[in-house]
Design an enzyme around this catalytic site. Structure first.
Site, mmCIF file in Angstrom:
data_model
loop_
_atom_site.group_PDB
_atom_site.id
_atom_site.type_symbol
_atom_site.label_atom_id
_atom_site.label_comp_id
_atom_site.label_asym_id
_atom_site.label_seq_id
_atom_site.Cartn_x
_atom_site.Cartn_y
_atom_site.Cartn_z
ATOM 1 N N ASP A 9 15.539 -0.779 0.185
ATOM 2 C CA ASP A 9 14.490 -0.486 1.166
ATOM 3 C C ASP A 9 15.030 -0.309 2.582
ATOM 4 O O ASP A 9 14.899 -1.221 3.404
ATOM 5 C CB ASP A 9 13.462 -1.639 1.158
ATOM 6 C CG ASP A 9 12.129 -1.228 1.751
ATOM 7 O OD1 ASP A 9 11.969 -0.034 2.060
ATOM 8 O OD2 ASP A 9 11.244 -2.098 1.885
ATOM 9 N N GLU A 34 3.806 -2.346 -4.989
ATOM 10 C CA GLU A 34 3.327 -3.316 -4.007
ATOM 11 C C GLU A 34 1.806 -3.426 -4.027
ATOM 12 O O GLU A 34 1.154 -3.415 -2.982
ATOM 13 C CB GLU A 34 3.833 -2.954 -2.606
ATOM 14 C CG GLU A 34 5.357 -2.958 -2.516
ATOM 15 C CD GLU A 34 5.912 -2.771 -1.116
ATOM 16 O OE1 GLU A 34 5.304 -2.027 -0.335
ATOM 17 O OE2 GLU A 34 6.956 -3.378 -0.817
ATOM 18 N N GLU A 49 12.212 -0.583 10.864
ATOM 19 C CA GLU A 49 11.744 -1.812 10.224
ATOM 20 C C GLU A 49 12.877 -2.821 10.030
ATOM 21 O O GLU A 49 12.711 -4.010 10.299
ATOM 22 C CB GLU A 49 11.114 -1.448 8.871
ATOM 23 C CG GLU A 49 10.648 -2.646 8.085
ATOM 24 C CD GLU A 49 9.966 -2.260 6.768
ATOM 25 O OE1 GLU A 49 9.826 -1.060 6.479
ATOM 26 O OE2 GLU A 49 9.559 -3.181 6.035
HETATM 27 C C1 GCU Z 1 8.469 -1.463 2.657
HETATM 28 C C2 GCU Z 1 7.621 -1.827 3.815
HETATM 29 C C3 GCU Z 1 6.151 -1.686 3.519
HETATM 30 C C4 GCU Z 1 5.889 -0.283 2.953
HETATM 31 C C5 GCU Z 1 6.785 -0.017 1.776
HETATM 32 C C6 GCU Z 1 6.684 1.392 1.251
HETATM 33 O O1 GCU Z 1 8.344 -2.413 1.647
HETATM 34 O O2 GCU Z 1 7.896 -3.136 4.213
HETATM 35 O O3 GCU Z 1 5.437 -1.898 4.689
HETATM 36 O O4 GCU Z 1 4.566 -0.173 2.585
HETATM 37 O O5 GCU Z 1 8.124 -0.208 2.148
HETATM 38 O O6 GCU Z 1 7.603 2.152 1.496
HETATM 39 O O7 GCU Z 1 5.729 1.737 0.597
#
Ligand code: GCU
Length: 680
Positions: A369, A296, A397
């Site tokens: 997730d 990410e 979440e």
């Molecule tokens: C999910 C979540 C993010 C988080 C990511 C992670 O995608 O939405 O906010 O940073 O998990 O576990 O790194």
């Protein structure tokens, strides 16, 4: 009945049901009401003996004084030698300590020099502290302490919380206010919350905490912040809690002003070695680093054409001289992958056995997730030569965020027990993304506390059932009244299946709103990345619905077979015709409707049960939960209607006429938007 007696009874009731703000979590130490039991407890403990003077011993004494005096409504004297019916909390007392390790404990009723004593003992002061909390739990849950013979050791060594807290106190995916760490006033101002945080964690055996977000800011590794971290470490140490930090892979560039963060570069390596030295000079028992890399948008070794092992090992080398560890996250996926389900497995399995011994790879419970229900991550069974951490998420979440009552123990157990308990056997540690914030009651939703509690208890002992843990938690948090315990337990135990049904039944997943992840949006198709779009995950068309992963060979054949035969996971693995005949005799479309409606019905039943508890739990928390359940019913209906109306455009079948029909159109649901939804 005499007037005074009536008045006394009334006062007693009012006293018991005083409004509570939830701050004390499960360590409320409310007076024992039952007279016979109170007498028995008072007879069993007439004095307490705690020897030693370590910081942990001080904590033990404090907790025993606090707990015993409040529960037994009397002052129990501390003595230096047993005076009869003494509770002795001391390390190294028993002959059977050899299998207890550094954290296990024994609680045993014994006669010493003709005097009846209860011994709490362990190899270490921390072990004794865990035993003391266990003993207080027996009293809080009103169990007999007459003839005890308890031996308890933790099943997992690393029992961690991961805070996704930013340095500006914003909590990513946090729904309970801002971060409890007030970085601005640390290290000089010690909020009592820090001490209570340590108490609560120690009381359920949690022994480590990662203070900052995995999407890390390198600033946390600067001298100014390390002083603040050290202050927290000092508070947590007597409670057996180590601090860890999320480390940003590119920190050598951002705060070290190097030109690269390449893990094979000498200067970069020296930078991390020097950083480790600096940290351990301040925090001799620092736990180590948690790293989210090449995921990410986070920096990582792949930026320099190195792999995860190169990156993790380089940091592990820096920490090794001090006994520190690197926890390297396996949550990786990118836009190019053909199926996000597979990517972590594909990237990590070739590296099995290539990590240094002080590296653990941290794997989320499922391959996508933290969905309401996921099959276990195939990576968990595919790294036999690498120590693994299992990652859960307490903050909800994808589970209704701050407003839905969802007891997660059944979810945790489902994963731990997967493949006949193989999963629980392979993991060396368990971590969970924390659900805490500065809300007075820590988790905003009073039932969020139960998930924190359940995590600790299960990390310690996987064999506890969801029902046992709920029972303990309710008795300590709300009441020991059987009616209250039973009703709340029913609510809790039905809540996880309810959310699966009203959000993502039959193996649907990732069909929530984009970005904030709040509310249903199965129609979502245009985030710019296929694997962020709900349509990518459900693949509904006029022929059917579901993600065809038939060729997926990441599980061993027996696991593949068991998932194939389990309708709970049907749409995770198959694209199925709308007319497919289900075990129930209904076709897939009818079954989908049935499940969505059942989910809503369960929440309505939870609401009804709760409303009947008015007057049996304190007013303040009763009202909070009542309001939250009303929101949950509303949102469950929203999920059900929005998803069914949307999927109906493909199934082209009616909603069975005997069901309550949606009160809005699909267009209405589609145009709802939430620019300020929390936690994003
Ligand atoms: C999910 C979540 C993010 C988080 C990511 C992670 O995608 O939405 O906010 O940073 O998990 O576990 O790194």
């Amino acid at each position: 009945m005499k007037k005074t007696l009536l008045l006394l009874m009334l006062l007693h009731c009012i006293h018991n049901l005083q409004a509570e703000d939830g701050y004390e979590l499960w360590l409320r130490y409310k007076p024992v009401e039952n007279k016979a039991l109170l007498t028995a407890y008072r007879q069993a403990i007439t004095a307490v003996q705690v020897s030693g003077n370590s910081a942990t011993t001080v904590v033990i004494k404090k907790e025993l004084a606090l707990g015993l005096n409040a529960l037994l409504q009397t002052t129990i004297p501390f003595v230096s030698t047993p005076t009869g019916n003494t509770l002795i909390a001391e390390r190294g007392l028993s002959e059977n300590l050899k299998d207890l390790g550094t954290e296990g404990f024994i609680i045993r009723s014994k006669t010493i020099n003709g005097k009846k004593c209860t011994i709490i003992t362990a190899n270490t002061d921390i072990g004794v502290l865990y035993g003391v909390f266990h003993f207080l739990r027996l009293l809080q849950t009103r169990q007999s302490v007459q003839s005890l013979d308890i031996v308890s050791t933790p099943q997992t060594k690393l029992r961690l919380l991961n805070h996704w807290d930013n340095l500006n106190r914003y909590v990513e995916r946090g729904y309970a206010g801002i971060s409890i760490w007030n970085w601005h006033t640390l290290p000089d101002y010690i909020d009592t919350r820090y001490i209570d945080y340590a108490r609560y964690n120690a009381s359920v055996g949690i022994n480590g905490t990662v203070l900052n977000n995995v999407n890390a800011n390198a600033e946390i590794l600067t001298p100014v912040y390390l002083q603040k971290v050290a202050a927290l470490a000092t508070i947590f140490r007597p409670y057996g809690i180590k601090v860890y930090l999320s480390a940003r892979f590119s920190a050598p560039m951002e705060i070290g002003h190097l030109k690269t963060a390449d893990p094979l570069n000498d200067t970069v390596q020296q930078w991390w070695h020097a950083k480790a030295k600096e940290i351990y000079a301040l925090i001799p028992d620092f736990g180590g680093f948690l790293v989210k890399a090449n995921s990410e948008g986070q920096p990582g070794p792949q930026t320099y054409n190195r792999n995860h092992a190169d990156g993790a090992n380089m940091m592990a080398d820096a920490l090794a001289p001090y006994g520190g560890i690197v926890i390297w996250r396996a949550f990786v996926y990118d836009a190019k992958a053909s199926d996000r389900f597979k990517q972590a497995y594909d990237e990590f399995t070739p590296l099995d056995g290539k990590f240094k011994t002080n590296v653990l790879v941290q794997v989320k419970n499922g391959p996508i997730d933290f969905q309401p229900r996921e099959p276990f991550s195939p990576l968990l069974e595919a790294m036999p030569h690498t120590p693994l951490m299992l990652e859960f998420q307490l903050t909800q979440e994808y589970l209704g965020q701050g407003t839905h009552l969802v007891y997660e123990a059944p979810l945790f157990k489902e994963i731990l027990e997967a493949d006949n308990g193989m999963v629980e056997n392979v993991v060396k540690g368990i971590a969970a993304v924390a659900n805490t914030g500065n809300e007075r009651n820590w988790t905003a939703h009073p039932f969020g506390q139960a998930n924190w509690y359940a995590l600790g208890r299960l990390e310690w002992d996987h064999s506890l059932s969801s029902s046992q843990i709920a029972d303990e938690w309710i008795r300590q948090t709300f009441s020991n009244e059987p009616k209250v315990v039973n009703s709340i337990k029913e609510i809790m135990l039905s809540s996880r299946e309810a959310i699966v049904n009203y959000m993502t039944p039959l193996g649907l997943h990732h069909i929530m709103g984009n970005g904030h992840h709040y509310g249903p949006a199965p129609w979502g198709y245009n985030t710019g990345r296929a694997d962020w779009n709900p349509v990518y995950y459900h693949k509904a068309d006029t022929a059917g619905i579901g993600f065809d992963r038939t060729g997926l060979l990441q599980y061993k054949p027996s696991v593949q077979q068991s998932y194939a035969g389990n309708e709970q996971y049907l749409l995770w693995f198959h694209h199925v015709s709308w007319l497919h005949k289900m075990h129930s005799g209904r076709n897939l479309w009818e079954e989908l409707c049935y499940k969505y409606y059942a989910g809503v019905d369960t929440v309505k039943a939870m609401q009804q049960k709760w409303n009947q508890l008015e007057g049996s739990v304190d007013e303040e928390r009763f009202r909070q939960v009542k309001m939250l359940l009303a929101i949950q019913v509303k949102e469950a209906i929203w999920w059900r209607n929005a998803c069914l109306l949307y999927f109906q455009t493909f199934s082209r079948q009616p909603l069975p006429a005997n069901y309550e029909q949606p009160d809005h159109t699909l267009e209405y649901y589609k145009q709802l938007n939430f620019p300020y939804a929390p936690g994003n």
